[in-house]
Scaffold this active site. Structure first.
Site, PDB file in Angstrom:
ATOM      1  N   HIS A 132       0.875  -1.176   0.000  1.00 38.25           N
ATOM      2  CA  HIS A 132       0.000   0.000   0.000  1.00 38.25           C
ATOM      3  C   HIS A 132       0.916   1.230   0.000  1.00 38.25           C
ATOM      4  O   HIS A 132       2.020   1.190   0.533  1.00 38.25           O
ATOM      5  CB  HIS A 132      -0.821  -0.061   1.294  1.00 38.25           C
ATOM      6  CG  HIS A 132      -1.878   0.975   1.449  1.00 38.25           C
ATOM      7  ND1 HIS A 132      -1.599   2.277   1.788  1.00 38.25           N
ATOM      8  CD2 HIS A 132      -3.232   0.902   1.345  1.00 38.25           C
ATOM      9  CE1 HIS A 132      -2.737   2.961   1.892  1.00 38.25           C
ATOM     10  NE2 HIS A 132      -3.741   2.151   1.615  1.00 38.25           N
ATOM     11  N   LYS A 235     -10.288  -0.557  10.747  1.00 38.14           N
ATOM     12  CA  LYS A 235     -10.455  -1.753   9.905  1.00 38.14           C
ATOM     13  C   LYS A 235     -10.800  -2.973  10.750  1.00 38.14           C
ATOM     14  O   LYS A 235     -11.016  -4.054  10.229  1.00 38.14           O
ATOM     15  CB  LYS A 235      -9.182  -2.018   9.112  1.00 38.14           C
ATOM     16  CG  LYS A 235      -8.898  -0.971   8.032  1.00 38.14           C
ATOM     17  CD  LYS A 235      -7.699  -1.380   7.212  1.00 38.14           C
ATOM     18  CE  LYS A 235      -7.065  -0.225   6.468  1.00 38.14           C
ATOM     19  NZ  LYS A 235      -7.790   0.160   5.266  1.00 38.14           N
ATOM     20  N   CYS A 375      -4.782   2.371  -3.538  1.00 39.26           N
ATOM     21  CA  CYS A 375      -3.544   2.932  -2.967  1.00 39.26           C
ATOM     22  C   CYS A 375      -2.362   1.981  -3.183  1.00 39.26           C
ATOM     23  O   CYS A 375      -1.508   1.824  -2.303  1.00 39.26           O
ATOM     24  CB  CYS A 375      -3.680   3.250  -1.489  1.00 39.26           C
ATOM     25  SG  CYS A 375      -4.911   4.494  -1.140  1.00 39.26           S
TER      26      CYS A 375
HETATM   27  N1  PMP Z   1      -1.635  -0.635   4.757  1.00 34.12           N
HETATM   28  C1  PMP Z   1      -2.575  -1.396   4.205  1.00 34.12           C
HETATM   29  C2  PMP Z   1      -2.213  -2.775   3.732  1.00 34.12           C
HETATM   30  C3  PMP Z   1      -3.869  -0.914   4.074  1.00 34.12           C
HETATM   31  O1  PMP Z   1      -4.813  -1.675   3.520  1.00 34.12           O
HETATM   32  C4  PMP Z   1      -4.180   0.379   4.525  1.00 34.12           C
HETATM   33  C5  PMP Z   1      -5.573   0.961   4.386  1.00 34.12           C
HETATM   34  N2  PMP Z   1      -6.174   0.726   3.152  1.00 34.12           N
HETATM   35  C6  PMP Z   1      -3.163   1.128   5.109  1.00 34.12           C
HETATM   36  C7  PMP Z   1      -1.907   0.588   5.216  1.00 34.12           C
HETATM   37  C8  PMP Z   1      -3.409   2.497   5.624  1.00 34.12           C
HETATM   38  O2  PMP Z   1      -4.366   2.489   6.624  1.00 34.12           O
HETATM   39  P1  PMP Z   1      -4.960   3.856   7.155  1.00 34.12           P
HETATM   40  O3  PMP Z   1      -5.596   4.530   5.980  1.00 34.12           O
HETATM   41  O4  PMP Z   1      -5.929   3.450   8.195  1.00 34.12           O
HETATM   42  O5  PMP Z   1      -3.795   4.612   7.683  1.00 34.12           O
END
Ligand code: PMP
Length: 419
Positions: A132, A235, A375
């Site tokens: 990500h 999450k 992302c």
């Molecule tokens: N790492 C991973 C694998 C994710 O899926 C996400 C959220 N989509 C994040 C990091 C970032 O999480 P947050 O937006 O809650 O900071």
């Protein structure tokens, strides 16, 4: 807290939906909401919503400051939440738990605080193609600031980490290995204990992005072998605005602060300051007080079901959905097909239909999915697609949801004349 009253509950999808008020919400389609976007953010059970309301109604004051009863109460609940998180992930001590806003902030904290004091221009930082942006851009920034080199472990055509490529990167002795446990874009479960073992044997400090694993499967930091682990509350059924960085105590002790100001100091003069002890050294300013208690309620709820049960339920849904969707004409599935290597996240492309159009028609059928690059743009590039449609499962989903998804895909193909 609600743990005992949930103890030993089975994960049955439909029955658990009664705990989540959002599922009472009518959809424009007139059909019940099928929520398949938990990888982006999970829905909240009543227990979490009530914990937030209770804290604000009866236990709210700033923490770590007051000496009056209400503030002491708020502080006890906030620190109690830290103990819940520590126990949930098997940390040696609550002092290893730093409350942050989200996984993104947790990784930025490590990249800035640990990274800038340990990484120099001749050093190597290794991350992977599966990451990500939250576990990629902070390392790019670290390398840009320090002159260090950033390298990426390749992934395979079926979306797995190329372990031979990992080994060859590790032979170059990287300072940091930053890797996700579960890919949010493809659902791949990396063999994380093996990866952390290889990383640490090569002398790297290992940072694990566990944003997609802590909510969905048992994770024990004492067994994981990582140095830092990052995840988000929202999450895992908890509130947004609170996340967690777990770090080895010795590393956290040695690191300079990330943000500075109130709460994170022991003593300040006009010319300088001494830092507080961990974890408070990393919690500058007023933290997410009520959200911490909401996260503790989410943990109670998950523990009442058991993380083995959550994982088993999602594994079963993955097997059913992979075979159902995989047998549909015009549907291409991404990621590994082995259910032991694939979490409850299915990324797919429909021939001749843009993922955004797919998600729009699915929404008309009352099925909420995510479309886009998730992302993870480098990973989309790697697979030669601008975007995918992603259906992600949690404990409130069931086989009926998979049928609704499959029916909605057929409806989409009819609209675009590709069926
Ligand atoms: N790492 C991973 C694998 C994710 O899926 C996400 C959220 N989509 C994040 C990091 C970032 O999480 P947050 O937006 O809650 O900071």
């Amino acid at each position: 807290m609600v743990g005992l009253q949930h103890r030993s509950r089975a994960v049955t999808g439909a029955a658990l939906r009664a705990d989540f008020p959002v599922f009472e919400r009518p959809t424009a389609s007139g059909r019940r909401l099928v929520y398949l976007d938990s990888a982006a953010s999970a829905q909240k059970p009543r227990a979490v919503i009530e914990a937030l309301a209770q804290t604000y109604a009866h236990h709210y004051a700033n923490v770590h400051r007051g000496i009056y009863e209400l503030s002491v109460d708020a502080d006890a609940r906030y620190e109690g939440a830290r103990r819940s998180v520590a126990a949930f992930i098997g940390a040696d001590s609550p002092r290893e738990i730093v409350f942050v806003r989200n996984a993104t902030e947790a990784i930025n904290l490590v990249a800035f605080s640990f990274g800038r004091s340990n990484v120099g221009r001749d050093d190597l930082v290794v991350t992977t193609e599966l990451e990500h942006h939250a576990n990629l851009v902070p390392w790019q920034q670290l390398c840009a600031a320090t002159g260090a080199t950033l390298a990426h472990v390749r992934s395979t055509d079926d979306g797995k980490l190329d372990l031979d490529d990992l080994r060859s990167h590790l032979e170059r002795g990287p300072k940091i290995l930053a890797v996700s446990h579960v890919s949010n874009a493809l659902g791949t479960i990396n063999p994380i204990a093996e990866v952390t073992g290889l990383g640490r044997a090569a002398g790297a400090t290992v940072v694990v992005d566990a944003a997609q694993s802590v909510p969905h499967m048992p994770l024990n930091v004492a067994e994981l072998g990582a140095d830092f682990v990052a995840f988000s509350g929202h999450k895992m059924l908890g509130p947004s605005g609170i996340g967690v960085l777990w770090g080895r105590r010795a590393l956290l002790d040695a690191m300079p602060p990330f943000l500075t100001g109130g709460s994170m100091i022991r003593r300040v003069t006009l010319d300088g300051a001494e830092w507080n002890e961990v974890p408070w050294k990393f919690e500058a300013g007023t933290p997410a007080i009520a959200e911490a208690t909401g996260l503790a309620a989410a943990i109670d709820y998950l523990e009442g079901i058991g993380m083995d049960g959550v994982r088993a339920h999602e594994r079963e849904l993955f097997i059913a959905a992979w075979s159902r969707l995989g047998n549909m004409p015009g549907v291409r599935l991404l990621g590994p097909d082995d259910p032991d290597e694939h979490a409850g996240v299915i990324s797919f492309v429909l021939d001749g239909i843009h993922p955004h159009d797919v998600a729009t028609i699915l929404d008309r059928e009352g099925v909420a999915v995510r479309a886009g690059h998730h992302c993870a743009q480098p990973l989309m590039d790697r697979h030669g697609v601008p975007a995918t449609t992603r259906a992600s499962f949690y404990l409130y989903n069931d086989h009926d949801d998979i049928e609704r998804l499959a029916d909605a895909i057929v409806a989409t193909q009819r609209v675009f004349g590709t069926a």
